[in-house]
Write a protein that holds these residues in place. Structure first.
Motif, PDB file in Angstrom:
ATOM      1  N   GLU B  97       0.822  -1.422  -0.027  1.00  0.00           N
ATOM      2  CA  GLU B  97       0.004  -0.116   0.104  1.00  0.00           C
ATOM      3  C   GLU B  97       0.972   1.213  -0.027  1.00  0.00           C
ATOM      4  O   GLU B  97       0.582   2.213  -0.659  1.00  0.00           O
ATOM      5  N   VAL B 233      -8.157  12.331  -0.167  1.00  0.00           N
ATOM      6  CA  VAL B 233      -8.501  12.741   1.337  1.00  0.00           C
ATOM      7  C   VAL B 233      -9.695  12.257   1.941  1.00  0.00           C
ATOM      8  O   VAL B 233     -10.085  11.674   2.976  1.00  0.00           O
ATOM      9  N   GLY B 234     -10.921  12.260   0.984  1.00  0.00           N
ATOM     10  CA  GLY B 234     -11.974  11.749   1.479  1.00  0.00           C
ATOM     11  C   GLY B 234     -12.116  10.292   1.943  1.00  0.00           C
ATOM     12  O   GLY B 234     -12.745   9.865   2.540  1.00  0.00           O
TER      13      GLY B 234
ATOM     14  N   LYS C  32     -13.991  -1.676   3.465  1.00  0.00           N
ATOM     15  CA  LYS C  32     -12.725  -2.633   3.243  1.00  0.00           C
ATOM     16  C   LYS C  32     -11.772  -1.578   3.729  1.00  0.00           C
ATOM     17  O   LYS C  32     -11.590  -0.573   3.662  1.00  0.00           O
ATOM     18  N   PRO C  33     -11.084  -2.539   4.783  1.00  0.00           N
ATOM     19  CA  PRO C  33      -9.971  -1.538   5.466  1.00  0.00           C
ATOM     20  C   PRO C  33      -8.693  -1.626   4.344  1.00  0.00           C
ATOM     21  O   PRO C  33      -8.243  -2.117   3.566  1.00  0.00           O
ATOM     22  N   ALA C  34      -8.056  -0.451   4.737  1.00  0.00           N
ATOM     23  CA  ALA C  34      -6.582  -0.090   3.718  1.00  0.00           C
ATOM     24  C   ALA C  34      -5.821   0.519   4.569  1.00  0.00           C
ATOM     25  O   ALA C  34      -6.065   1.213   5.878  1.00  0.00           O
ATOM     26  N   LYS C  38      -5.875   0.498   9.092  1.00  0.00           N
ATOM     27  CA  LYS C  38      -6.879  -0.181   8.699  1.00  0.00           C
ATOM     28  C   LYS C  38      -8.205   0.747   8.957  1.00  0.00           C
ATOM     29  O   LYS C  38      -9.257   0.419   9.323  1.00  0.00           O
ATOM     30  N   LYS C  39      -7.987   1.917   8.165  1.00  0.00           N
ATOM     31  CA  LYS C  39      -9.259   2.843   8.143  1.00  0.00           C
ATOM     32  C   LYS C  39     -10.044   2.312   7.042  1.00  0.00           C
ATOM     33  O   LYS C  39      -9.732   1.760   6.167  1.00  0.00           O
ATOM     34  N   GLU C  40     -11.477   2.348   7.066  1.00  0.00           N
ATOM     35  CA  GLU C  40     -12.373   1.948   6.210  1.00  0.00           C
ATOM     36  C   GLU C  40     -12.911   2.602   4.879  1.00  0.00           C
ATOM     37  O   GLU C  40     -13.040   3.935   5.401  1.00  0.00           O
ATOM     38  N   ALA C  41     -12.812   1.898   3.945  1.00  0.00           N
ATOM     39  CA  ALA C  41     -13.763   2.835   2.835  1.00  0.00           C
ATOM     40  C   ALA C  41     -15.298   2.286   2.666  1.00  0.00           C
ATOM     41  O   ALA C  41     -15.383   0.872   2.992  1.00  0.00           O
ATOM     42  N   ILE C  42     -16.254   2.853   2.760  1.00  0.00           N
ATOM     43  CA  ILE C  42     -17.525   2.579   2.737  1.00  0.00           C
ATOM     44  C   ILE C  42     -18.103   2.591   1.506  1.00  0.00           C
ATOM     45  O   ILE C  42     -18.221   3.609   0.700  1.00  0.00           O
ATOM     46  N   LEU C  94     -11.737  11.419   5.345  1.00  0.00           N
ATOM     47  CA  LEU C  94     -12.044   9.917   5.603  1.00  0.00           C
ATOM     48  C   LEU C  94     -13.577   9.669   5.925  1.00  0.00           C
ATOM     49  O   LEU C  94     -14.087   8.411   6.401  1.00  0.00           O
TER      50      LEU C  94
END
Lengths: 143, 408, 178, 133
Positions: B97, B233-234, C32-34, C38-42, C94
């Motif tokens: 990543e 950022v979002g 999905k964590p990244a 491990k912050k998530e995309a919703i 985020l």
């Protein structure tokens, strides 16, 4: 091209670049060849704004259906002792876009191509090497 | 009593272009020197990419995606891998990543440097074109050192990245970054403090904040109009969630936003600075670990053959947000693959931008949105019957003449 | 445009569900964590019935003015599915949410109202759906072709699976080998 | 100030030009003659900018190690690899290849590798020296 080309023809080849649907990776390498680091201007090669002043046509990209007649028109507008260099594998054989409903084929089916530059995209030095090959070809025609 | 009827002239521009731009076809309605209406006709570069992907497995589509746009050749495979990883639920190791972020930011600086050179060339400053492209050559060497090829990087694969940045490669990367940092000041002085660029760029091609929102503009074009819209950022993808990154709008430098060409120049210079800072953050925060979840490509292909599901991948390309939609349904080739390059959304904002501008401003306003396909070369003006063409030279000379006139 | 501040995925789904009740066929949230933290995309995937599609979009615009990058479509044999990808909260760090609204149209009469009056930016993607999937968009301001050439045959839609018209246009650039 | 560019103009005047004068400083009068001399070692070619390690250039194919498993055909995005049935070996068309080196990674007996030669140009795209047997 008939015989009897003067020696000075190949000393100052004016180049016209025609993008017939390329992803402009090769176009950037052509412009990079003109920039100070590779500087094809020391060979007298200059990018001109209209095919009417050009000797060499640099074509890139697999010709899309809309661009086919426009590429032909540009080729016909160039004055006669002219050469065509096809830059990049897209024009040689449409490398990744080899099957599609909107492409009309590698450039050597549409224009008489003199030198094919292999590479995706070819390095600026590969383009200079292709220009050197074009010189050898032009020399065979010198009177 | 000769009552002069006010007629507007109809100018076709394009689609063949002598400089690097791709073929697109403009039709301008002009009244005297002012542009009344703009109509854009696209499709000259339509190579049926989505249709061709129906017979190919995802690894092959990766290289098809890479050649959609030559300049930002990293953003399409990036969005494609994100979409496939969401659809097939693949977990990417952390080091990959971070490496992906570094590659994305190196490409962003290269693309902005290219744009700065082209924009300066449009106004008539060719020496600045050579100066910015000299800086870009250093970046191309860095890309070639990291990925093996100057333009098409070919470094992404599904579930990770193909080449690592080992500790003995880091000094070369930081060397180029230091070169960029002390050249950045020179670039900023040339672009922002120059009187002529200010005259040409300020007040030209204004995109209001409301228009940018309504027409869903993306990338630096919309951020220069003050809309805070940046996928990095979002949303948290790659490793952007861990880095401290914030929205960049021109008011961080000049304190006010009016969405004209000058603000877009500021916007891109600020983004170069932000990208340099992001790369440095990544270099020292990079965890150890392997760089792909499954080194054997044959095994990846088998797993993808059995996967089902759909996913949307979004990545912030140098020109704006790239979005890919992939639907896998358990056979070799994906069922659907929808690509949306950032320039689709920046086509409509051209119309409010170009309305009311002069012909000589077309090159700089069209180039200011850094379209992946912009073009001007021959302007054919149909005037009382005889059609004569302004070649690229004349159009360029018009643009340069206007600069000289302003300089006096 | 009203600026709703605390838009979380469940608030969005609840506000749609109680306004349209059964017309929302189903809605799921995928995370999905990244990265190492491990912050998530919703992602929200929502299936909507054709009849109520226009006021779902109107309701969405009142909730918060969305950003519409693209509408993608795929041909499921019997009917054509259009998926409109929206994003909300795009200006908060985020908290961006991908809202994908999919609507299925029968292949016999694929028609849907335009949303250009609510979101003018949708014009290009709607024109593209018209020429690639043959979906008739009612009330579209300008329905010319976007990407296909003018001499492209009229009723051939390249993205449909069962398309026969493409064979005569298809060209394999490698045939010229020998 | 008015002449803000003067200092950098002067510094630029005394700097060596940055151009890498690949093949020769200026165009040779007779290129065929010049290339013949270079071949014979009389004239000296100015080398291009050197390529970094593991640069993706012309493919090298090690015929003996190849087992004919056709995995590379499955992963090549441009159908540049052709399988010769009778002798179970492959033939790579360089004018179709997109230099992505996926075939190197997937090959189990890693008989494919990438050299760093990139000066490839020819009159005919399917000529002999653009095909790696």
């Amino acid at each position: 091209m008939a015989k009897g080309l003067t020696k000075a023809f190949k000393k100052a080849l004016w180049v016209y670049h025609c993008n017939s649907g390329s992803c402009n990776g090769c176009d950037i390498e052509i412009i990079a060849a003109l920039c100070p680091r590779y500087d094809v201007e020391r060979f007298g090669i200059k990018l001109v704004g209209s095919p009417r002043h050009a000797d060499v046509l640099l074509v890139t990209g697999p010709v899309t259906r809309q661009m086919e007649d426009k590429v032909k028109r540009v080729f016909e507008q160039m004055p006669d002792p002219k050469a065509v260099i096809c830059v990049g594998n897209c024009g040689n054989t449409g490398d990744v876009f080899y099957e599609s409903y909107n492409l009309v084929g590698p450039i050597n089916q549409i224009l008489p191509v003199d030198v094919h530059v292999v590479g995706c995209p070819p390095r600026p030095e590969a383009i200079i090497y292709a220009v050197a090959k074009a010189w050898t070809k032009l020399e065979t025609l010198e009177g | 009593m000769s009552q002069t009827t006010k007629t507007t002239y109809h100018i076709p521009i394009g689609p063949i272009h002598p400089a690097l731009k791709e073929p697109v076809y403009f039709e301008f309605e002009i009244d005297g020197e002012r542009i009344v209406d703009v109509d854009v006709k696209l499709g000259h570069v339509h190579r049926a990419v989505e249709w061709a992907s129906r017979k190919r497995n995802p690894i092959q589509i990766m290289y098809l995606a890479e050649r959609i746009c030559g300049i930002c050749s990293y953003c399409h495979p990036a969005a494609f891998t994100l979409a496939v990883e969401k659809a097939a639920d693949i977990q990417v190791p952390e080091r990959a990543e971070y490496l992906r972020v570094i590659q994305a930011e190196v490409e962003r600086i290269t693309s902005h440097a290219l744009w700065a050179g082209v924009a300066a060339h449009e106004i008539g400053f060719d020496t600045v074109l050579f100066l910015t492209w000299e800086m870009r050559e250093k970046l191309m060497d860095l890309t070639e050192f990291l990925c093996g090829n100057r333009v098409t990087k070919g470094i992404l694969t599904i579930g990770g990245i193909r080449r690592d940045i080992t500790s003995d490669m880091v000094p070369k990367v930081t060397g180029v970054l230091d070169y960029l940092k002390d050249n950045f000041e020179r670039l900023r002085k040339i672009f922002l403090d120059d009187k002529t660029i200010k005259m040409r760029a300020q007040g030209a091609g204004i995109l209001t904040n409301d228009n940018a929102l309504k027409l869903c503009a993306v990338g630096p074009t919309t951020r220069a109009s003050g809309v805070k819209k940046d996928v990095r950022v979002g949303q948290s993808y790659f490793a952007y969630g861990d880095l401290n990154i914030d929205y960049v709008t021109p008011d961080t430098l000049t304190g006010e936003v009016n969405g004209d060409v000058y603000d877009r120049i500021i916007q891109r210079l600020l983004e170069i600075k932000q990208s340099i800072d992001l790369i440095e953050q990544c270099l020292d925060k990079m965890p150890k670990g392997d760089i792909t979840y499954e080194p054997k490509i044959a095994k990846v292909l088998n797993q993808l053959k059995k996967a089902e599901g759909e996913g949307v991948g979004r990545h912030e390309a140098p020109r704006g947000e790239v979005i890919h939609y992939v639907k896998l349904d358990g056979n070799e080739a994906p069922f659907t693959w929808k690509v949306r390059a950032p320039t689709y959304n920046n086509i409509l904002p051209w119309i409010p931008m170009l309305k009311g501008e002069q012909i000589a401003d077309i090159p700089i306003v069209a180039a200011s949105t850094d379209p992946c396909m912009s073009c001007t070369n021959r302007v054919g003006i149909v005037k009382d019957g005889n059609k004569y063409e302004l070649t690229k030279e004349e159009l360029h000379r018009l643009s340069v003449e206007k600069t000289r006139r302003l300089m006096r | 445009m009203t600026k709703e501040n605390n838009l979380t995925p469940d608030v969005i789904i609840k506000s749609f569900k109680d306004k349209f009740k059964t017309k929302i066929i189903d809605a799921q949230i995928k995370k999905k964590p990244a990265g190492s933290e491990k912050k998530e995309a919703i992602d929200i995937w929502m299936k909507v019935d054709k009849s109520v599609f226009k006021n779902v979009i109107k309701h969405l615009c009142d909730l918060q003015y969305p950003h519409l990058p693209v509408a993608s479509g795929n041909d499921l044999g019997k009917n054509i599915e259009l998926i409109y990808h929206f994003t909300l909260n795009f200006d908060k760090r985020l908290e961006e949410i991908n809202l994908n609204i999919s609507v299925e149209l029968p292949k016999s009469k694929p028609e849907i109202e335009t949303i250009c009056d609510l979101i003018p930016g949708a014009l290009i993607t709607e024109r593209e759906k018209q020429e690639f999937l043959g979906v008739k968009i009612k009330g579209i301001p300008d329905d010319r072709r976007v990407f296909l050439p003018d001499d492209f045959p009229k009723d051939v839609y390249p993205w449909r699976r069962d398309e026969k018209g493409l064979e005569k246009l298809y060209k394999n650039l490698h045939e010229v080998k020998k | 100030m008015k002449f803000s560019m003067l200092p950098s103009v002067f510094t630029q005047m005394f700097k060596k030009p940055w151009t890498n004068k690949f093949p020769a400083k200026y165009a040779p009068d007779n290129t065929t003659q010049f290339l013949a001399d270079v071949g014979a070692g009389k004239a000296e070619l100015i080398p291009p900018i050197e390529t970094p390690p593991n640069f993706r250039g012309k493919i090298k194919y090690d015929k003996e190690k190849c087992t004919g498993c056709k995995l590379c055909l499955k992963v090549c995005p441009c159908e540049a690899i052709e399988f010769k049935e009778k002798e179970k070996k492959i033939k790579i068309y360089l004018s179709r290849c997109c230099f992505c080196s996926q075939c190197n990674d997937i090959c189990p007996s890693n008989c494919l590798s990438m050299s760093d030669e990139f000066l490839l140009a020819d009159i005919d795209p399917y000529s002999k020296d653009l095909i790696v047997e």
